[in-house]
Write a protein that holds these residues in place. Structure first.
Motif, PDB file in Angstrom:
ATOM      1  N   ALA A  69      -2.945 -22.576  -4.066  1.00  0.00           N
ATOM      2  CA  ALA A  69      -2.833 -21.281  -4.758  1.00  0.00           C
ATOM      3  C   ALA A  69      -2.164 -21.456  -6.116  1.00  0.00           C
ATOM      4  O   ALA A  69      -2.579 -20.846  -7.115  1.00  0.00           O
ATOM      5  CB  ALA A  69      -2.034 -20.301  -3.894  1.00  0.00           C
ATOM      6  N   ALA A  72      -4.723 -23.079  -8.452  1.00  0.00           N
ATOM      7  CA  ALA A  72      -5.823 -22.176  -8.794  1.00  0.00           C
ATOM      8  C   ALA A  72      -5.387 -21.178  -9.854  1.00  0.00           C
ATOM      9  O   ALA A  72      -6.123 -20.895 -10.812  1.00  0.00           O
ATOM     10  CB  ALA A  72      -6.308 -21.457  -7.531  1.00  0.00           C
ATOM     11  N   ARG A  73      -4.176 -20.678  -9.699  1.00  0.00           N
ATOM     12  CA  ARG A  73      -3.704 -19.689 -10.679  1.00  0.00           C
ATOM     13  C   ARG A  73      -3.481 -20.320 -12.041  1.00  0.00           C
ATOM     14  O   ARG A  73      -3.871 -19.791 -13.069  1.00  0.00           O
ATOM     15  CB  ARG A  73      -2.400 -19.064 -10.174  1.00  0.00           C
ATOM     16  N   LEU A  74      -2.826 -21.481 -12.057  1.00  0.00           N
ATOM     17  CA  LEU A  74      -2.530 -22.113 -13.345  1.00  0.00           C
ATOM     18  C   LEU A  74      -3.809 -22.602 -14.025  1.00  0.00           C
ATOM     19  O   LEU A  74      -3.911 -22.631 -15.249  1.00  0.00           O
ATOM     20  CB  LEU A  74      -1.554 -23.278 -13.147  1.00  0.00           C
ATOM     21  N   ARG A  76      -6.522 -21.191 -14.248  1.00  0.00           N
ATOM     22  CA  ARG A  76      -7.206 -20.120 -14.977  1.00  0.00           C
ATOM     23  C   ARG A  76      -6.879 -20.148 -16.463  1.00  0.00           C
ATOM     24  O   ARG A  76      -7.587 -19.566 -17.270  1.00  0.00           O
ATOM     25  CB  ARG A  76      -6.802 -18.757 -14.416  1.00  0.00           C
ATOM     26  N   ASP A  77      -5.767 -20.785 -16.801  1.00  0.00           N
ATOM     27  CA  ASP A  77      -5.393 -20.903 -18.212  1.00  0.00           C
ATOM     28  C   ASP A  77      -6.127 -22.102 -18.812  1.00  0.00           C
ATOM     29  O   ASP A  77      -5.831 -23.247 -18.479  1.00  0.00           O
ATOM     30  CB  ASP A  77      -3.869 -21.113 -18.309  1.00  0.00           C
ATOM     31  N   TRP A 234       3.102 -17.829 -17.738  1.00  0.00           N
ATOM     32  CA  TRP A 234       2.934 -18.411 -16.402  1.00  0.00           C
ATOM     33  C   TRP A 234       3.851 -17.802 -15.351  1.00  0.00           C
ATOM     34  O   TRP A 234       3.749 -18.147 -14.177  1.00  0.00           O
ATOM     35  CB  TRP A 234       3.109 -19.932 -16.471  1.00  0.00           C
TER      36      TRP A 234
END
Length: 283
Positions: A69, A72-74, A76-77, A234
């Motif tokens: 998770a 996946a979030r990071l 996106r940048d 972030w």
DNA sequence: TCCCAGGCCACAC
DNA sequence: GTGTGGCATGGG
């Protein structure tokens, strides 16, 4: 020999990422000295073999972090994506607060081989919350860091670090910075690597360079502005972003404008299994 | 030899 | 508030 599930984990990459120094390589694995104990650890695909306390090992390596998770979030940048893709399995450790404090007091204006040497030298000679005298420390070569270490040990014996884990991060940071020799950067390292404050974003010389180049068009900006930028961009995962950027910039030499100073392979594969049980037992 | 290192601090202005 | 040396030592 206890085995732990450890998916999404790269043991050598994590240990060699400059957040922890008290380890040595053994055939196929590592000998780790942490929290006054030592344990052997070896990776076998998605599992860890260790002769240490399984719960403590799991906690130390932060195997409870939901790394998929996080990544996946990071990811996106788009500007961070190369750093995320460079280091799969890199985890932020959860270290003993006192030992982490010592290590990062030793880190100021130093380098990883030398920090490592000092951490081992201190570990051999003194126990918890003890560092010896300023003269003894100077004799080990720690230089101007000696008085800070002595003062920190005295503070720790009086409970300075007790209760930090229960403080909100800004207050915890203030508490850490009460000690001489600890300012924003070292405090953020302790918050991130010992207290699991994944929003902390330590700005050192490598992060300063890679952030300026990649996010500020090469402009000089104050460290405070870098931290604020990271926090807004972030959020509660800024610390993971930081460690990924740190490893990426060091491995590639990208942000430095010169040849890579650290030439090692990219740890994208999991080590092959080598039995640990045939080795001499710990202690 | 020289520059720099997972900085911090006191002191300038 | 921001900018700048000095601090000890040693790695590359």
């Amino acid at each position: 020999m206890p085995r732990l599930r450890a998916p999404e984990f790269n043991l050598p990459l994590t240990l060699e990422s400059g957040q922890f120094f008290h380890w040595t390589r053994e055939a196929g694995g590592f000998l780790v000295r942490h929290a006054g104990r030592r344990f052997r650890v070896r990776q076998d695909g998605g599992r860890l073999e260790t002769d240490g306390d399984p719960a403590a090992v799991r906690r130390f390596f932060a195997l409870d972090h939901d790394l998929p998770a996080v990544r996946a979030r990071l990811r996106r940048d788009p500007l961070l994506r190369p750093a995320v893709d460079h280091a799969p399995g890199l985890r932020i450790l959860r270290q003993d607060p006192w030992e982490c404090t010592v290590a990062f007091l030793l880190s100021t204006a130093s380098n990883i081989p030398r920090i490592t040497r000092h951490v081992f030298d201190l570990g051999r000679r003194w126990g918890r919350h003890r560092t010896g005298t300023e003269a003894q420390l100077r004799a080990l070569g720690v230089g101007f860091r000696a008085p800070s270490l002595v003062r920190a040990a005295a503070l720790a014996r009086r409970g300075w670090l007790d209760g930090v884990a229960r403080l909100p991060t800004p207050e915890a940071r203030e508490r850490l910075m009460e000690a001489p020799g600890i300012a924003e950067k070292v405090a953020d390292c302790i918050l991130l690597f010992a207290f699991g404050r994944l929003e902390a974003f330590p700005v050192d010389t490598w992060i300063r360079r890679v952030m300026r180049e990649r996010f500020f068009r090469g402009r000089r900006v104050p460290d405070r502005a870098i931290r604020e930028f990271a926090s807004e961009r972030w959020g509660d995962l800024a610390g993971y972003a930081q460690q990924l950027l740190y490893v990426w910039s060091r491995h590639s030499g990208r942000a430095s404008g010169r040849r890579p100073s650290v030439t090692r392979k990219v740890f994208s594969s999991v080590p092959r299994k080598i039995p640990i049980s045939t080795r001499s037992p710990a202690k």
